[in-house]
Motif scaffolding. Structure first.
Motif: not given
Length: 487
Positions: A29-41, A55-66
């Protein structure tokens, strides 16, 4: 580091090879739109657990989780800095909880993972299909660069011969087809080699190859109820008899209905390297014997070498070492090209999952998955999907130690226990620089990956996330050659 997923609470984290009820699909799951804290539910967390995204390595505005998802229809949302959000670029529906994204995870037949295939994809679509939204800064590979690189590699391999793969010194071990299978098993283990060509004195020629898959099938046959082969018979059962029995199992018959073993795939010392690579790929073998005979009737053949994709790749590296700029694709990060098998991203529900094993999975289920999936190895991961080890076909020879194969049942021994048996193997096949698991990052260049795969004994690289070592994919030698040759 990725946060935990609901799969831990729902007991879905078990070995995906063990049974269909335990089958889960690792989904990014990827949230590529920035933020300080991102959770998935989502529905897969019963909307009660919020999974932290990293945050993705080298791109702090993109968040991901598997997350490991069971087959079926799932809904989810992102909790960004205290506000519920959905991704407008992914499928969504209006429900009681407002607008929610959706994903359908399909049931995977036979639990057989398949590698990503570039055959139906245009070059301009590489990055769109393979890269994350965070990869916008990655330079796109043009069709011209790809074709130029492939042409230069093709020219090199077409003008070099298998003779150039021969080492200055070394040995090649061949086995007599009349040897007992048990003895052959021990020879491969003691010599630290995964396979050996077979010599038939009666015919005066090489007739096949004995490798790890043979021992896997033999051990599975021993464990089958009603098997005609017992441990005692294994003491005297010859390689020739096994090959004939294997032909029965594989339903390989000649025109008269008699079983016949698969013919030997071989090359000559003056065959060009492109043809050698194609033979290996088309026949799905790890290596082919290089055999030479000075006589027209090909009598008195000499076994010179076992040619592998690793040796051919080493030749490519050696030739382009000081002119890598002539191959533009070498600078491309592997995440931007259709190479290997990856954990599917959100929205790629049509893909089949990357097969992984837990340490407590049974050896029997691991061997079944290796055979069914037609892969040479499977990553072994912990409950966080972080890489622990890797189980390969060639690891089966460790069961020759102290005749372990005659003392265990495949469903009673775990993958962890089987790997422990192989720790004392000397010399250990498949190790490089003292490591069994060879890894790379999604940001590594194709050139860097090729250099690592060119090392002896290295047949695949596991793609991991930096720091957490979470498995993101796997790249094999055959994957690289299929891409380089445009297959």
């Amino acid at each position: 580091m990725f946060g935990s997923t609901l799969a831990n609470n729902n007991n879905n984290r078990g070995n995906s090879a063990a049974s269909p009820q335990q089958l889960v699909t690792p989904t990014r799951f990827v949230w590529p739109y920035g933020g300080r804290r991102v959770l998935l539910s989502g529905s897969f967390t019963r909307w009660t657990e919020h999974v932290p995204m990293s945050p993705l390595e080298g791109c702090p505005s993109v968040f991901q989780v598997i997350c490991n998802l069971t087959p079926g229809y799932h809904q989810y949302k992102f909790y960004v800095d205290g506000e519920w959000r959905h991704d407008e670029h992914q499928p969504f529906v209006n429900g009681n909880g407002g607008v929610m994204n959706t994903i359908l995870i399909t049931t995977v037949p036979d639990m057989v993972p398949t590698a990503f295939s570039p055959s139906s994809m245009d070059v301009d679509d590489f990055s769109h299909r393979m890269a994350d939204p965070s990869q916008d800064s990655i330079p796109r590979m043009s069709g011209v660069d790809l074709e130029v690189s492939r042409h230069r590699i093709s020219v090199l391999l077409s003008t070099r011969t298998a003779y150039e793969l021969l080492p200055e010194s070394g040995k090649v071990i061949a086995l007599d087809v009349n040897l007992p299978v048990k003895q052959a098993f021990h020879i491969l283990y003691e010599q630290g080699i995964p396979m050996a060509p077979l010599w038939d004195f009666g015919k005066g020629q090489f007739v096949g190859v004995l490798g790890p898959l043979d021992f896997i099938l033999i051990l599975r046959e021993l464990g089958t109820h009603g098997s005609n082969l017992t441990e005692e018979e294994l003491e005297t059962h010859t390689i020739a008899a096994w090959k004939e029995g294997k032909a029965h199992i594989s339903r390989q018959y000649d025109g008269t209905g008699r079983p016949y073993p698969r013919p030997l795939v071989q090359v000559g010392p003056y065959d060009n390297l492109k043809d050698v690579a194609l033979k290996i790929l088309q026949n799905k073998v790890a290596a082919v014997p290089v055999i030479y005979s000075s006589l027209q009737d090909e009598s008195y053949p000499q076994l010179l070498h076992l040619a592998s994709l690793s040796g051919i790749l080493k030749c490519i590296c050696r030739y382009f070492r000081h002119s890598s700029s002539s191959l533009p694709i070498l600078q491309q990060p592997i995440c931007s090209i259709p190479l290997g098998t990856w954990v599917p991203r959100i929205g790629e529900s049509s893909g089949k999952p990357l097969a992984t094993l837990r340490p407590h999975a049974s050896l029997g289920s691991a061997l079944s998955l290796l055979v069914q999936a037609e892969v040479s190895s499977i990553p072994v991961v912990d409950d966080n999907d972080s890489l622990i080890d890797i189980y390969s076909r060639s690891d089966i020879t460790a069961l020759a130690k102290d005749k372990a194969y005659a003392q265990i049942h495949l469903d009673d021994m775990t993958v962890h226990q089987a790997l422990q048996l192989g720790q004392d193997a000397s010399p250990p096949y498949g190790m490089f620089n003292g490591q069994r698991c060879q890894m790379c990052l999604r940001s590594d260049s194709l050139g860097k990956v090729i250099e690592r795969l060119a090392n002896p004994g290295v047949r695949r690289l596991v793609i991991v996330e930096a720091g957490s070592k979470r498995v993101e994919g796997i790249i094999s030698l055959s994957d690289v050659f299929k891409f380089l040759l445009g297959l």
